[in-house]
Design an enzyme around this catalytic site. Sequence first.
Site, PDB file in Angstrom:
ATOM      1  N   CYS A 133       0.826  -1.204   0.000  1.00 25.57           N
ATOM      2  CA  CYS A 133       0.000   0.000   0.000  1.00 25.57           C
ATOM      3  C   CYS A 133       0.861   1.255   0.000  1.00 25.57           C
ATOM      4  O   CYS A 133       0.458   2.293  -0.531  1.00 25.57           O
ATOM      5  CB  CYS A 133      -0.937  -0.016   1.197  1.00 25.57           C
ATOM      6  SG  CYS A 133      -0.099  -0.180   2.786  1.00 25.57           S
TER       7      CYS A 133
ATOM      8  N   HIS B  99      -1.432   1.137   7.572  1.00 21.92           N
ATOM      9  CA  HIS B  99      -1.929   1.112   6.191  1.00 21.92           C
ATOM     10  C   HIS B  99      -1.845   2.515   5.596  1.00 21.92           C
ATOM     11  O   HIS B  99      -2.165   3.505   6.260  1.00 21.92           O
ATOM     12  CB  HIS B  99      -3.377   0.613   6.167  1.00 21.92           C
ATOM     13  CG  HIS B  99      -3.954   0.504   4.793  1.00 21.92           C
ATOM     14  ND1 HIS B  99      -3.433  -0.327   3.829  1.00 21.92           N
ATOM     15  CD2 HIS B  99      -5.012   1.138   4.214  1.00 21.92           C
ATOM     16  CE1 HIS B  99      -4.142  -0.205   2.718  1.00 21.92           C
ATOM     17  NE2 HIS B  99      -5.104   0.673   2.931  1.00 21.92           N
TER      18      HIS B  99
END
Length: 1139
Positions: A120, A365
């Site tokens: 990510c 994330h």
Amino acid sequence: MGHHRPTTRSKNKRSKPDDNASADTTSQIFRKILSNREVTEDDVNQLYMIWKPVCQGCRVNTKDNPNCFCGLIPPPNGSRKSGLWQKTSEIVNSLGPDPSHELRESSNTPAGLTNLGATCYANSILQCLYMNKSFREGVFSVEPEVLDREPVLNNLVRLFAQLHSSKMAFVDSAPFIQTLELDNGVQQDSHEFLTLLFSLLERCLSQSKVPKARTIVQDLFRGGVSHVTRCSKCGNESEASSKIEDFYELELNVKGLESLDESLDDYFSIEELHGDNQYHCDACATRADATRSIKLRSLPAVLNFQLKRCVFLPNTTTKKKITSAFCFPGELNMERRLSECSQLDLIYDLAAVLIHKGSAVNSGHYTAHIKDENTGEWWEFDDEHVSNLGQKPFGPTSSVSVAKAAQNEPVDCSSSAKQVTALVDGNHADEKKLQSSDSNGVHHVQTFSSTDAYMLMYVLRRTKIDGEDTAARSGERKMEIDGSVISQQIDNSLPFHLSEEVHALNSVYLDSCEQYKSKKEFQLSCIMKRRQEVRSILTEAPVVSLEKPYFWISTEWLRQWADSVTPLAIDNTSIRCLHGKVPVSRTNYMKRLSVEAWTTLFSKYGGGPTLANGDHCIDCIFEMGRNMVRASTYRDQRSLMKELAETALSGEPLDGKLYYISKSWLQQWLRRKNIDLPCDADSGPTASIRCPHGELMPELASGAKRLLVPESLWNFIHETAMAVKPDDYVGCSTFSADSEPCALCSVELREAAFSEDSLREFKSKQRQNHEKLATNKNIALYPDANYYLLPSSWLSKWRSYIHAGGKNASSSELDTLNTVVDMLLCEKHCKLLERPPELIWKRDLIIQKSAATDGLVLIAEDDWKLFCEEWGGMESKCVSARIEIGNFAKDDLAGSTEEMAISEEHINLSDELNTDLSRRPIVKTCPQVCEECIGERESSELVRKLNYANEDICVCLIRGKQPPKSILEASGSISDPSRRTSKRSRKATYGNSVNLNVSGSTSIYQLKMMIWESFGVRSLLTSVIIYHVTFLVLPWMFAFTALLLEGLRIASQEQVVKENQILHKGSKVINEETASLADANIFPGDILWVTDSKIHENRDIADELSDPNLEEQKEEEGFRGTLLTSTVSSQTIPEACLN
């Protein structure tokens, strides 16, 4: 009278005829058939249940009605878990994922990127770069031949091209990630990734001959700063102050700061150099006070701010994330930050916000909120998912309006940040309006707040007056290649070589969508047709009259046909008998099908065999009738014999001739119920009472219990057993009441009984001859007497043998004395391999200490002579010993000798020992102890014991000056992991103690940290949790608050920090922290005790527990080993990486 409610419990249940009445009717039909020797049509209708009416609406398919076709398909609105009647949605799901679900909504909707595991961080950076129109057009202008030579650049351009024109909602990022040789499963820092990626792209783009493409990274992202040191005395600047350094982002502090404006003030703040930090001025030729600062020399078109949310903690050598709210404006004026005045308007607009979600540094994330330059809309890029946020970076209510004067005065973002009173999801504040007047030259600046913003990207606002923008609006651009200027038309389409590739990918994708759609429509169409076919055939399947012809079909095949999308051929083999017809025994497994239904099925599916209404098997009917009569006769006879068997078992007197039968067999025979015919359990009625010689087994033998039964019962049992197993004469031997037991077996039983008596007598004599050894009592030892040595393990086995009753113990487990003596001597020197037991004084008597499992024991001369007679030994082949009283000074106790004496440590541990060390008993053996072989063995055993892993030791916390005697003795004793301990000792606890799992390589430092965690942190955290739960869940319990706070105080005092621990094993203090447990002779099962010196107090537990010495922390690899840090050119990547 009141009205009674009608009973509805069984209204939907099908009423069944009485089973007993049906069985009686069937039995009568078979008896009539056997009597008349013919089968009529009415008999066939009754036996095959053809007479039953067509079933209407029962819930399940009835087995005992061949005219019932209910339950083969679900009701009109019903469904099943599998097969033809599944829900339509489940049938569609079985076709696999629908590729059209991944279709891009429109060309104006950006595409996402696939997350390959932990990529990510890369996806967010790539989206930020792609959404920058200038950067995107720059890389698109790279020549195809350059792309062929540069795999990284080639895959980046391909990725951007698919993001630009792909029909899919997300694009596969694997080719680009694999080209960089990144580890998909490792989370990395997005800032570090962007820095290294820029460096790599600069090298790759330097091969291009297109000026705009060759320097696109530098043109867009590179600015300049200089580090200026100015002498306060003379005002001169250092020589290095004029050097301009490139930057691609400004790293700003966040800790303790509330807004971007405050962070920029901190970044460009002036540092005073004085005292020890004075600057050596070349002009003044001496050390002088000075100032140091960073000067902003030039600004890039795209200004990146890296927010330093990750700070390093020197005490713990770890990183921590700062999650405080941080404000930043939607419009940023950098004019006053530039060191030299500029005629251009340096207004920057917020273009992207990189978000790091999560509280940990090495996990979490990454997402990106990016503004579309064409539409002005904000989009959230979360890997494959892309969401529209509207006109603001965090959604419709994400900004705070701040009044700003038109004279480009600095904006106090800190004051505006204080007005942010509420955060939504930690990323933005509720919108507020500040009163202002446009007539006074004041306009509103939107300010945003986020607790997770990690990088801010601002884009320079372009003016509308320069020729470049005019050319851009006209749709033209100029490229200079080898000195020639070429004008190209610009539109939103890709270069030809990229457009062609993306078009091919889109064609493949759209074809797959179309194929799936066609497959789905075809599958649903086939299922609808099949369902209609099944309903149609089942509607015409019943035969409404007995006179009409019909066919038989297997119920199992019919079920599969009615529930399968693609049924197989008709299979009636399961309802056909050996004669090739329909047996009456398979009536419950077949259905009676009309001619129309059979013709339709047979013409379409084929198979067979065909079984019509005339194919009833007469032979099977007669055979089944005979079997039924036999079963009825057998049941009647068995019920009569059962009464005789119960009488025999009850012990009542019996008349007539009697026969022996196994009692256990008859009991099992009586327990069996619902027996129609003989079975294997009816065989062997006398097998257990027949001896190997073929005669009656004596009743005293094991399992030979028997009883007498009448002759009629025996004849019935005998005939039944022989019918089951005709050749089993052994298990069905006949023994009348006058049969005598086998003489040979009787003699063997008597001999066995005599042998047991002899064995008991031998064991009793052993216990009498060796009374003290048998009871394991200590014997008094005297000087100058003769003694002999035996292993304690042999004596333990001997005691178990003589105390065991019956046949529980065997003398075969005991070795002969000659063998035992041979095992005590070494082969090399023929000397003793074990040291003799230690001797102690007790009440003016000399006794031997209790021997270990593998130690030696002194026995008297009389016991030795008797043992030699009883257990195969020679008196001359022995290990003899004598007791002598030595006269030694205390200083001689440390001497080494083959004569074993009492140690001072053991004397101190006994309250009853004589402390006169001048008269010390010693043991002299013949042959002597072999110290050489014993030393080699002990060394190897010590090495083995030290190489342990994942074993437990016990640590006791002592809150006093001295530990209890029980703990001191247990800690000082030498533990042997292989030695068995009693249940009581295994369950023993030592107050405030804990078991720790350690290895021989565990250091004393690590052990102390484990002790700290076990005794301090755990109890403290438990108390904190209890306090919070009580305070939050039960707010009315204020009376307990003081008590809980006191508990927290006590729990905090339970901490025993590493520096305060004084660790002991027995009376020995363990100090060396770098030593391992093996170095300190700490073995599995050892008991240690620790005290608190109270020297170091108020330590930070969280910081100490993360000490790098506590456990080896894996070094952060970062991008080591990837192409981002490789010095080798990307051109050396093999072609396989491109796929």
